[in-house]
Design an enzyme around this catalytic site. Structure first.
Site, PDB file in Angstrom:
ATOM      1  N   TRP A 240       0.831  -1.208   0.000  1.00 47.98           N
ATOM      2  CA  TRP A 240       0.000   0.000   0.000  1.00 47.98           C
ATOM      3  C   TRP A 240       0.861   1.252   0.000  1.00 47.98           C
ATOM      4  CZ3 TRP A 240      -0.391   4.266   3.137  1.00 47.98           C
ATOM      5  CH2 TRP A 240      -1.457   5.142   2.853  1.00 47.98           C
ATOM      6  N   ASP A 259      -5.610  -2.788  -2.316  1.00 43.91           N
ATOM      7  CA  ASP A 259      -6.158  -3.125  -0.999  1.00 43.91           C
ATOM      8  C   ASP A 259      -6.508  -1.891  -0.170  1.00 43.91           C
ATOM      9  OD1 ASP A 259      -5.928  -5.964  -1.274  1.00 43.91           O
ATOM     10  OD2 ASP A 259      -3.766  -5.766  -1.008  1.00 43.91           O
ATOM     11  N   ASP A 260      -6.410  -0.719  -0.745  1.00 45.93           N
ATOM     12  CA  ASP A 260      -6.645   0.520   0.008  1.00 45.93           C
ATOM     13  C   ASP A 260      -8.092   0.611   0.481  1.00 45.93           C
ATOM     14  OD1 ASP A 260      -5.938   3.362   0.774  1.00 45.93           O
ATOM     15  OD2 ASP A 260      -7.572   3.714  -0.643  1.00 45.93           O
ATOM     16  N   ALA A 261      -8.250   0.938   1.757  1.00 46.41           N
ATOM     17  CA  ALA A 261      -9.601   1.028   2.334  1.00 46.41           C
ATOM     18  C   ALA A 261     -10.417   2.129   1.668  1.00 46.41           C
ATOM     19  CB  ALA A 261      -9.511   1.272   3.833  1.00 46.41           C
ATOM     20  N   TRP A 301     -10.991   8.207  -4.795  1.00 44.07           N
ATOM     21  CA  TRP A 301     -10.742   8.717  -3.441  1.00 44.07           C
ATOM     22  C   TRP A 301     -11.486  10.045  -3.236  1.00 44.07           C
ATOM     23  CZ3 TRP A 301      -4.672   8.100  -3.273  1.00 44.07           C
ATOM     24  CH2 TRP A 301      -4.364   6.787  -2.885  1.00 44.07           C
TER      25      TRP A 301
END
Length: 305
Positions: A240, A259-261, A301
């Protein structure tokens, strides 16, 4: 380098066609605890370090085609090379060299991206010029929310950074790796980060102070996976953090923190999915993003705040 010119008071830098200054300003305003620049009346004031100089600049929109860069305090830009370095810094910060037409052509037909592109048309990936700052920001943000990450950054900068003063205000310079490399974790104990994060940051500073880790060496590598491997061999840097730095600092267009939240939450928001998508589902949903993974992630994002 883009077209630029100067007058008595500032440098004027021609902006690319697909660029909206206010959209990018709104991104830069996303947290009021940001300490590396100040935004007032649609003008950004910050310290820029180039070559041997630290200079306080104010960046604003001169007109629909040019940004104006005024020089307020600090080192004076006397040589043409220094002026060109400032132009390159601003170009890199706002990623002027990327042609967004192919991204918008792809994204306007992509169910995940079409809404974000419509809302944030003209947004660029705002860069982090300094590798040490980018790595520190990546480590500070691990497994915590964005608001707390900004708090940690401010504590770190205000304890170990340097300043320029102008008209009674203080403007911060990010701590140098040389300074941090000489610290122990105990020296940072009053900053509310974990001991592991303190160790990671000092370890990275030590590598950079020895010349073992540099932006130039990473940019020399041929491909994303090679650069990612170099970074993930360093203690404290996982996939990440590596992809975050590859995206924001080293400008790899295919960097993809899968895999970034935040990315996962944005996908849930756009698709109205009630559960967390699997990695296989994410790969399928993003299969058309090839070589635009960084921009696609950045735009998604932006949907969250």
């Amino acid at each position: 380098m883009r077209i630029w010119k100067e007058n008595k008071h500032c440098i004027l830098i021609k902006t690319p066609e697909l660029f909206d200054f206010k959209t990018n300003l709104n991104y830069l305003r996303r947290d009021p605890n940001e300490c590396m620049y100040e935004i007032e009346e649609d003008r950004i004031t910050r310290v820029i370090e180039i070559n041997h100089l630290r200079t306080l600049v104010r960046i604003s929109e001169a007109d629909s085609e040019y940004l104006a860069v005024e020089f307020l305090a600090g080192g004076k830009l006397e040589s043409m090379e220094d002026k060109k370095a400032i132009v390159r810094y601003v170009e890199e910060w706002f990623d002027f060299e990327t042609d967004l037409i192919p991204f918008y052509k792809m994204g306007s037909k992509d169910p995940l991206l079409e809404q974000a592109i419509e809302r944030f048309y003209g947004l660029r990936i705002i860069g982090l010029h300094d590798l040490f700052e980018a790595l520190c920001w990546g480590i500070l943000g691990q497994q915590i929310n964005l608001t707390f990450a900004y708090t940690l950054k401010r504590q770190f900068v205000e304890k170990f950074g340097e300043t320029l003063e102008y008209e009674g205000k203080i403007y911060w310079i990010f701590p140098s790796f040389d300074k941090i490399s000489g610290l122990s974790p105990e020296d940072m104990s009053d900053i509310k980060m974990t001991k592991k994060k303190r160790e990671y940051i000092i370890g990275i500073a030590e590598l950079m102070a020895k010349g073992d880790l540099t932006k130039e060496k990473l940019l020399y590598l041929d491909e994303l996976k090679q650069a990612e491997r170099e970074l993930t061999q360093i203690r404290g840097i996982g996939p990440w953090t590596a992809n975050y730095v590859l995206m924001r600092c080293l400008r790899y267009p295919d960097a993809f923190p899968i895999d970034d939240a935040g990315l996962i939450n944005a996908i849930k928001l756009v698709t109205e999915m009630e559960r967390k998508p699997t990695k296989e589902e994410i790969r399928e949903l993003t299969s058309e993003w090839k070589n635009w993974e960084s921009y696609a992630t950045f735009y998604l994002w932006r949907m969250l705040y």
